[in-house]
Design an enzyme around this catalytic site. Sequence first.
Site, PDB file in Angstrom:
ATOM      1  N   THR A  42     -48.624 -23.607 -18.191  1.00 50.46           N
ATOM      2  CA  THR A  42     -49.576 -22.767 -17.433  1.00 50.46           C
ATOM      3  C   THR A  42     -48.912 -21.472 -16.941  1.00 50.46           C
ATOM      4  O   THR A  42     -49.594 -20.461 -16.804  1.00 50.46           O
ATOM      5  CB  THR A  42     -50.149 -23.537 -16.233  1.00 50.46           C
ATOM      6  OG1 THR A  42     -49.087 -24.153 -15.516  1.00 50.46           O
ATOM      7  CG2 THR A  42     -51.121 -24.604 -16.688  1.00 50.46           C
ATOM      8  N   THR A  43     -47.604 -21.519 -16.680  1.00 51.41           N
ATOM      9  CA  THR A  43     -46.883 -20.301 -16.291  1.00 51.41           C
ATOM     10  C   THR A  43     -46.572 -19.470 -17.534  1.00 51.41           C
ATOM     11  O   THR A  43     -46.763 -18.253 -17.541  1.00 51.41           O
ATOM     12  CB  THR A  43     -45.571 -20.655 -15.554  1.00 51.41           C
ATOM     13  OG1 THR A  43     -45.856 -21.598 -14.521  1.00 51.41           O
ATOM     14  CG2 THR A  43     -44.935 -19.426 -14.936  1.00 51.41           C
TER      15      THR A  43
END
Length: 533
Positions: free
Chosen positions: A99-100
Amino acid sequence: MAAVTASRPRASKAESFVDNKRKEDIRSANINAARAVADAVRTSLGPKGMDKMISTASGEVIITNDGATILNKMDVLQPAAKMMVELSKSQDSAAGDGTTTVVVLAGALLRVCQTLLGSGIHPTVISDALHKSCAKSVDILTAMAVPVELTDRDSLVKSASTSLNSKVVSQYSTLLAPLAVDAVLSVIDPEKPEIVDLRDIKIVKKLGGTVDDTHTVNGLVFDKKVSHAAGGPTRMENAKIAVIQFQISPPKTDIEQSIVVSDYTQMDRILKEERNYILGMIKKIKATGCNVLLIQKSILRDAVTDLSLHYLAKAKIMVIKDVERDEIEFVTKTLNCLPIANIEHFRAEKLGFADLVEEASLGDGKILKITGIKDMGRTTSVLVRGSNQLVLDEAERSLHDALCVVRCLVSKRFLIAGGGAPEIELSRQLGAWAKVLHGMEGYCVKSFAEALEVIPYTLAENAGLNPIAIVTELRNKHAQGEINSGINVRKGQITNILEENVVQPLLVSTSAITLATECVRMILKIDDIVTVR
């Protein structure tokens, strides 16, 4: 006068003036806002990434380095910046991990797009080149991937460990990774071997102890206690369990009205009718042999009254009330029983059977355990422990990521190296491909290739290494054909990252590149913001 008019040159249609300044300003503002969001989470990428402390308006404090959680809690107002938050959510639902990475990647792509726009290249040309580069990237990654079988438990554990290494609770990865693998493998349906529904894995958080005390429970766990009001049983062997969705309490009028009772005889009659009504219900329940009741939480009236609890205790029926509405499906699937919506439909064949239902003390509270379930459905429960609420919440988020990683491997059974290795290899191969292409397209693909280097660069930067030296050495290794060379942040050098067991599912990488490219193309195509009131 006529001569003057004739000598003046006519303005051709092609010379009409079009003001593009506003479009450029809007595009630039969108790109800058989205890049600001990407820069905010960039420092939390990788095993040595920093954590963020989030303070909410209600005074709640969250410490995490999970990209999806950080962005979700951010108060973002600019529409393009909101797209980055949605991008992170998309990656979370598609792969669960990365997600990062996906946001950092999108930020780097926007940076190179800004340079290309400044060179006078049209947004549509850039967008089409990005689309081609993305498709080529997925092909390259698929060619690099190593197939994995679900019987190869070690590979699954290594993959789950890699996802946990960047979390606050990374020191517990040796416990949580095998636990996540076993939990996912236990809920796979042989008829649908490529689909895993994470709703079949219930995570129950209980304060107290440490993360080391986290374990799976072969059965059901509720973070609630048995109703003790009338001295009913708190332990039941050979349990016959009913999940009911009605209330064992006197009925109420359907419409708002008040009943006036004028004398005591009428009041006694009402109370007697209530007693008879409740007794009638409990007799029907007892007649089926049921001795444990799980009662769904009701928002209209009390699920049970003191009077009904008294009679249930007399009938030696154990009562667990306030079961959440969204838990009912999981509970009935686990117990292999049917929910009962009305007392008239109470039948023995709708009950679930278990060897033991008991209340157990845990930490500073109590939990309810149902074990030895007969014909148990394909579900599992994980009891997560933590010394404080911050650690407990982060342990739950980390475990969810690990479960998602294993789910990815079940649906697409390929592993790929981590540590920036796939991104550098993509950058190298796309750079070579760009030289074959002609004109603007080759120039745009070359920029896409350069943008991918942001991942190894950021990994090195967050680990306190010299990013330029590390990325240059990494490029050199890949040019020599060592496609699995990546950054080993623990040793602070370039190693064969596949041998170091730093692996991730192919789906995480392909999903990150595809989603980041889609989001960037969307932002590029916006040339005006229209506000509707």
